[in-house]
Motif scaffolding. Structure first.
Motif, PDB file in Angstrom:
ATOM      1  N   ARG A  11      -8.863  38.820 116.184  1.00  0.00           N
ATOM      2  CA  ARG A  11      -8.615  38.346 117.549  1.00  0.00           C
ATOM      3  C   ARG A  11      -7.138  38.310 117.866  1.00  0.00           C
ATOM      4  O   ARG A  11      -6.329  37.921 117.032  1.00  0.00           O
ATOM      5  CB  ARG A  11      -9.101  36.904 117.700  1.00  0.00           C
ATOM      6  N   TRP A  12      -6.823  38.696 119.079  1.00  0.00           N
ATOM      7  CA  TRP A  12      -5.473  38.515 119.616  1.00  0.00           C
ATOM      8  C   TRP A  12      -5.626  37.719 120.910  1.00  0.00           C
ATOM      9  O   TRP A  12      -6.330  38.150 121.820  1.00  0.00           O
ATOM     10  CB  TRP A  12      -4.802  39.860 119.886  1.00  0.00           C
ATOM     11  N   ASN A  18      -2.069  46.187 126.629  1.00  0.00           N
ATOM     12  CA  ASN A  18      -2.690  47.079 125.652  1.00  0.00           C
ATOM     13  C   ASN A  18      -2.416  46.540 124.260  1.00  0.00           C
ATOM     14  O   ASN A  18      -1.250  46.398 123.875  1.00  0.00           O
ATOM     15  CB  ASN A  18      -2.108  48.494 125.768  1.00  0.00           C
ATOM     16  N   VAL A  19      -3.480  46.256 123.519  1.00  0.00           N
ATOM     17  CA  VAL A  19      -3.318  45.680 122.193  1.00  0.00           C
ATOM     18  C   VAL A  19      -4.037  46.553 121.159  1.00  0.00           C
ATOM     19  O   VAL A  19      -5.192  46.919 121.337  1.00  0.00           O
ATOM     20  CB  VAL A  19      -3.854  44.233 122.134  1.00  0.00           C
ATOM     21  N   TYR A  20      -3.294  46.883 120.113  1.00  0.00           N
ATOM     22  CA  TYR A  20      -3.830  47.674 119.008  1.00  0.00           C
ATOM     23  C   TYR A  20      -3.688  46.860 117.727  1.00  0.00           C
ATOM     24  O   TYR A  20      -2.891  45.917 117.664  1.00  0.00           O
ATOM     25  CB  TYR A  20      -3.050  48.991 118.857  1.00  0.00           C
ATOM     26  N   ILE A  21      -4.458  47.248 116.716  1.00  0.00           N
ATOM     27  CA  ILE A  21      -4.352  46.584 115.421  1.00  0.00           C
ATOM     28  C   ILE A  21      -4.263  47.637 114.337  1.00  0.00           C
ATOM     29  O   ILE A  21      -4.823  48.735 114.474  1.00  0.00           O
ATOM     30  CB  ILE A  21      -5.550  45.633 115.177  1.00  0.00           C
ATOM     31  N   TRP A  62       5.522  45.359 117.920  1.00  0.00           N
ATOM     32  CA  TRP A  62       4.831  44.834 116.737  1.00  0.00           C
ATOM     33  C   TRP A  62       4.865  43.319 116.786  1.00  0.00           C
ATOM     34  O   TRP A  62       5.928  42.719 116.904  1.00  0.00           O
ATOM     35  CB  TRP A  62       5.515  45.333 115.465  1.00  0.00           C
ATOM     36  N   ARG A  63       3.694  42.703 116.685  1.00  0.00           N
ATOM     37  CA  ARG A  63       3.607  41.243 116.768  1.00  0.00           C
ATOM     38  C   ARG A  63       2.649  40.729 115.698  1.00  0.00           C
ATOM     39  O   ARG A  63       1.735  41.433 115.276  1.00  0.00           O
ATOM     40  CB  ARG A  63       3.047  40.809 118.137  1.00  0.00           C
ATOM     41  N   PHE A  64       2.862  39.496 115.264  1.00  0.00           N
ATOM     42  CA  PHE A  64       1.863  38.822 114.440  1.00  0.00           C
ATOM     43  C   PHE A  64       1.363  37.629 115.234  1.00  0.00           C
ATOM     44  O   PHE A  64       2.062  37.109 116.105  1.00  0.00           O
ATOM     45  CB  PHE A  64       2.436  38.385 113.080  1.00  0.00           C
ATOM     46  N   ALA A  65       0.135  37.201 114.948  1.00  0.00           N
ATOM     47  CA  ALA A  65      -0.446  36.062 115.661  1.00  0.00           C
ATOM     48  C   ALA A  65       0.023  34.779 114.987  1.00  0.00           C
ATOM     49  O   ALA A  65      -0.275  34.550 113.819  1.00  0.00           O
ATOM     50  CB  ALA A  65      -1.968  36.150 115.645  1.00  0.00           C
ATOM     51  N   ILE A  78       7.019  39.787 108.669  1.00  0.00           N
ATOM     52  CA  ILE A  78       5.871  38.871 108.725  1.00  0.00           C
ATOM     53  C   ILE A  78       4.631  39.637 109.172  1.00  0.00           C
ATOM     54  O   ILE A  78       4.644  40.305 110.202  1.00  0.00           O
ATOM     55  CB  ILE A  78       6.121  37.724 109.735  1.00  0.00           C
ATOM     56  N   ASN A  79       3.582  39.538 108.378  1.00  0.00           N
ATOM     57  CA  ASN A  79       2.276  40.084 108.757  1.00  0.00           C
ATOM     58  C   ASN A  79       1.253  38.955 108.768  1.00  0.00           C
ATOM     59  O   ASN A  79       1.456  37.928 108.131  1.00  0.00           O
ATOM     60  CB  ASN A  79       1.817  41.146 107.741  1.00  0.00           C
ATOM     61  N   ASN A  80       0.167  39.167 109.488  1.00  0.00           N
ATOM     62  CA  ASN A  80      -0.971  38.267 109.344  1.00  0.00           C
ATOM     63  C   ASN A  80      -1.753  38.708 108.110  1.00  0.00           C
ATOM     64  O   ASN A  80      -1.679  39.866 107.694  1.00  0.00           O
ATOM     65  CB  ASN A  80      -1.876  38.334 110.567  1.00  0.00           C
ATOM     66  N   PHE A  81      -2.506  37.778 107.524  1.00  0.00           N
ATOM     67  CA  PHE A  81      -3.363  38.200 106.428  1.00  0.00           C
ATOM     68  C   PHE A  81      -4.679  37.447 106.473  1.00  0.00           C
ATOM     69  O   PHE A  81      -4.799  36.384 107.074  1.00  0.00           O
ATOM     70  CB  PHE A  81      -2.669  38.040 105.068  1.00  0.00           C
ATOM     71  N   ILE A  82      -5.665  38.046 105.831  1.00  0.00           N
ATOM     72  CA  ILE A  82      -6.984  37.433 105.750  1.00  0.00           C
ATOM     73  C   ILE A  82      -7.501  37.680 104.344  1.00  0.00           C
ATOM     74  O   ILE A  82      -7.230  38.727 103.747  1.00  0.00           O
ATOM     75  CB  ILE A  82      -7.936  38.017 106.821  1.00  0.00           C
ATOM     76  N   ASP A  83      -8.196  36.688 103.807  1.00  0.00           N
ATOM     77  CA  ASP A  83      -8.755  36.798 102.461  1.00  0.00           C
ATOM     78  C   ASP A  83     -10.271  36.700 102.563  1.00  0.00           C
ATOM     79  O   ASP A  83     -10.798  35.653 102.911  1.00  0.00           O
ATOM     80  CB  ASP A  83      -8.182  35.674 101.591  1.00  0.00           C
ATOM     81  N   VAL A  84     -10.953  37.790 102.303  1.00  0.00           N
ATOM     82  CA  VAL A  84     -12.423  37.777 102.347  1.00  0.00           C
ATOM     83  C   VAL A  84     -13.010  37.982 100.950  1.00  0.00           C
ATOM     84  O   VAL A  84     -14.138  38.436 100.803  1.00  0.00           O
ATOM     85  CB  VAL A  84     -12.987  38.828 103.337  1.00  0.00           C
TER      86      VAL A  84
END
Length: 129
Positions: A11-12, A18-21, A62-65, A78-84
């Motif tokens: 989610r952003w 215009n938003v890309y990931i 380039w943006r991070f949430a 700085i990057n966002n990260f997720i651990d699944v």
């Protein structure tokens, strides 16, 4: 195998036209357009289990949430990260889950702090009397 991937909603919620990931889930190889719904943007991806870094491109920037977990890479970006790693669709034994989660966090932080260690030369000089 089906169980090795976890359907994940990115989610952003910080505006933009215009938003890309992009991220480690595609080797940072291409910018994927996110789906707009009102002012929010979403994208669903079947992530392999493990940790993933990702970043948003919002109107060519380039943006991070800021409201999602972040991690700095070796260059300090700085990057966002997720651990699944431990994602489960059902609720299992909570004690077991919490223990495993603590282990993974500890390992993750150890790897992060390690990146800058070799430039300082370590503490080996303190051993010589």
């Amino acid at each position: 195998a089906e169980e090795d991937t976890v359907p994940t909603v990115f989610r952003w919620e910080h505006g933009g036209r215009n938003v890309y990931i992009t991220g480690t889930f595609n080797g940072w190889s291409r910018q994927i357009p996110m789906h707009r719904s009102g002012n929010d943007f979403t994208y669903i991806h079947n992530l392999k289990r493990g940790k993933h870094a990702f970043k948003f491109i919002v109107d060519d920037e380039w943006r991070f949430a800021p409201d999602q977990p972040t991690v700095a890479d070796i260059e300090g970006r700085i990057n966002n990260f997720i651990d699944v790693t431990d994602f489960k669709a059902y609720t299992g034994d909570k004690e077991f889950e919490n223990e495993r989660h603590a282990d993974h966090c500890a390992v993750f932080h150890a790897q992060q702090t390690y990146a800058g260690d070799d430039s300082t030369g370590g503490d080996s000089t303190g051993d010589k009397k």
